[in-house]
Enzyme design. Structure first.
Site, PDB file in Angstrom:
ATOM      1  N   CYS A 130       3.478  -8.446  52.266  1.00  0.00           N
ATOM      2  CA  CYS A 130       2.338  -7.586  52.593  1.00  0.00           C
ATOM      3  C   CYS A 130       2.822  -6.139  52.773  1.00  0.00           C
ATOM      4  CB  CYS A 130       1.666  -8.077  53.879  1.00  0.00           C
ATOM      5  SG  CYS A 130       0.165  -7.154  54.298  1.00  0.00           S
ATOM      6  N   ASP A 170       1.908  -4.211  55.003  1.00  0.00           N
ATOM      7  CA  ASP A 170       1.927  -3.922  56.442  1.00  0.00           C
ATOM      8  C   ASP A 170       3.275  -3.334  56.889  1.00  0.00           C
ATOM      9  OD1 ASP A 170       2.133  -4.349  59.365  1.00  0.00           O
ATOM     10  OD2 ASP A 170       0.257  -5.467  59.126  1.00  0.00           O
ATOM     11  N   ARG A 200       4.715  -3.353  59.550  1.00  0.00           N
ATOM     12  CA  ARG A 200       5.470  -4.155  60.512  1.00  0.00           C
ATOM     13  C   ARG A 200       6.262  -5.285  59.861  1.00  0.00           C
ATOM     14  NH1 ARG A 200       0.200  -5.451  63.881  1.00  0.00           N
ATOM     15  NH2 ARG A 200      -0.472  -5.621  61.711  1.00  0.00           N
ATOM     16  N   HIS A 236       2.183 -12.984  56.682  1.00  0.00           N
ATOM     17  CA  HIS A 236       2.429 -12.813  58.124  1.00  0.00           C
ATOM     18  C   HIS A 236       1.159 -13.138  58.891  1.00  0.00           C
ATOM     19  CE1 HIS A 236       0.353  -8.847  58.706  1.00  0.00           C
ATOM     20  NE2 HIS A 236       0.533  -8.797  57.409  1.00  0.00           N
ATOM     21  N   CYS A 258      -2.671 -11.020  59.743  1.00  0.00           N
ATOM     22  CA  CYS A 258      -2.739 -10.064  58.634  1.00  0.00           C
ATOM     23  C   CYS A 258      -4.136  -9.414  58.595  1.00  0.00           C
ATOM     24  CB  CYS A 258      -2.459 -10.776  57.310  1.00  0.00           C
ATOM     25  SG  CYS A 258      -2.503  -9.675  55.880  1.00  0.00           S
TER      26      CYS A 258
HETATM   27 CO    CO Z   1      -0.889  -8.098  56.088  1.00  0.00          CO
END
Ligand code: CO
Length: 214
Positions: free
Chosen positions: A46, A48, A50, A102, A105
């Site tokens: 992803c 993302d 993080r 994750h 999400c």
């Molecule tokens: Co995500």
């Protein structure tokens, strides 16, 4: 103190320090890498912030080929992903493809809600379709976070099969090239990756409809 909005000097400084630290430890590191890359793994994760691919699995530059998009989707008409996959499998000959989703999400969460977000709703339809298709598995779950996390896992499994069904992965298996497709999930709360145990190593693991013959 005013900050120069046009300058990202702090990032450049970080970069210089990072490069120097590595070169101090191993002066040949960058010159060797500049000549070639030979990663064993392709990571599909992803976007993302993080979930930083290399850091999570402790790999250095040169060790992980990476593709990231919102909600780590494998869409069969996505030329970007297919190009990455083809290059990784046919040219770099990676041994493993890892789809790493994750928990919590934002993309998955958005696909379960009725809030219109714009263009991205089309991208996330893949997950909304899956949610619709798997409604039975959500019966009896009241907790919203639990529902999101279950769909995060189910989506990773879906993407593992989407990958395995591509002509690229099927061709590799047909040639006898060792290639495994793995489904993992990462916890934002504890930084730990868990294997969802859905690894596909050969076409016989797929339903017959998806096994292509040449
Ligand atoms: Co995500």
């Amino acid at each position: 103190m005013t900050k120069d909005v046009n300058s990202l000097q702090n990032l450049i400084n970080n970069n210089r320090k990072w490069a120097e630290d590595i070169s101090d430890k191993d002066p040949d590191f960058f010159p060797t890498l500049a000549k070639q890359q030979a990663p064993e793994y392709l990571w599909i994760g992803c976007s993302d912030s993080r979930v930083p691919a290399n850091e999570i699995v402790g790999l250095l530059p040169g060790e992980l080929f990476v593709h990231r998009n919102v909600a780590n989707l494998v869409v069969h008409t996505d030329m970007n992903l297919l190009s990455v996959l083809q290059y990784a499998v046919e040219v770099l000959k990676v041994r493993h493809v890892i789809v790493c989703g994750h928990y919590a999400c934002g993309g998955v969460k958005a696909a379960m809600q009725d809030q219109k977000l714009g263009l991205i709703d089309n991208w996330l339809l893949e997950i909304r379709d899956l949610y619709h298709h798997k409604q039975d598995q959500f019966k009896g779950i009241e907790n919203e976070q639990e529902k999101v996390d279950l769909l995060c896992e189910l989506s990773v499994v879906r993407q593992v099969y989407n990958l395995s069904h591509t002509s690229i992965v099927q061709d590799a298996w047909a040639k006898g090239q060792p290639l495994s497709v793995h489904g993992w999930i990462y916890g934002l709360k504890d930084g730990k990756v868990n294997d969802l145990d859905v690894t596909v190593n050969e076409s016989t693991q797929l339903s017959e409809l998806f096994r292509l013959k040449s």
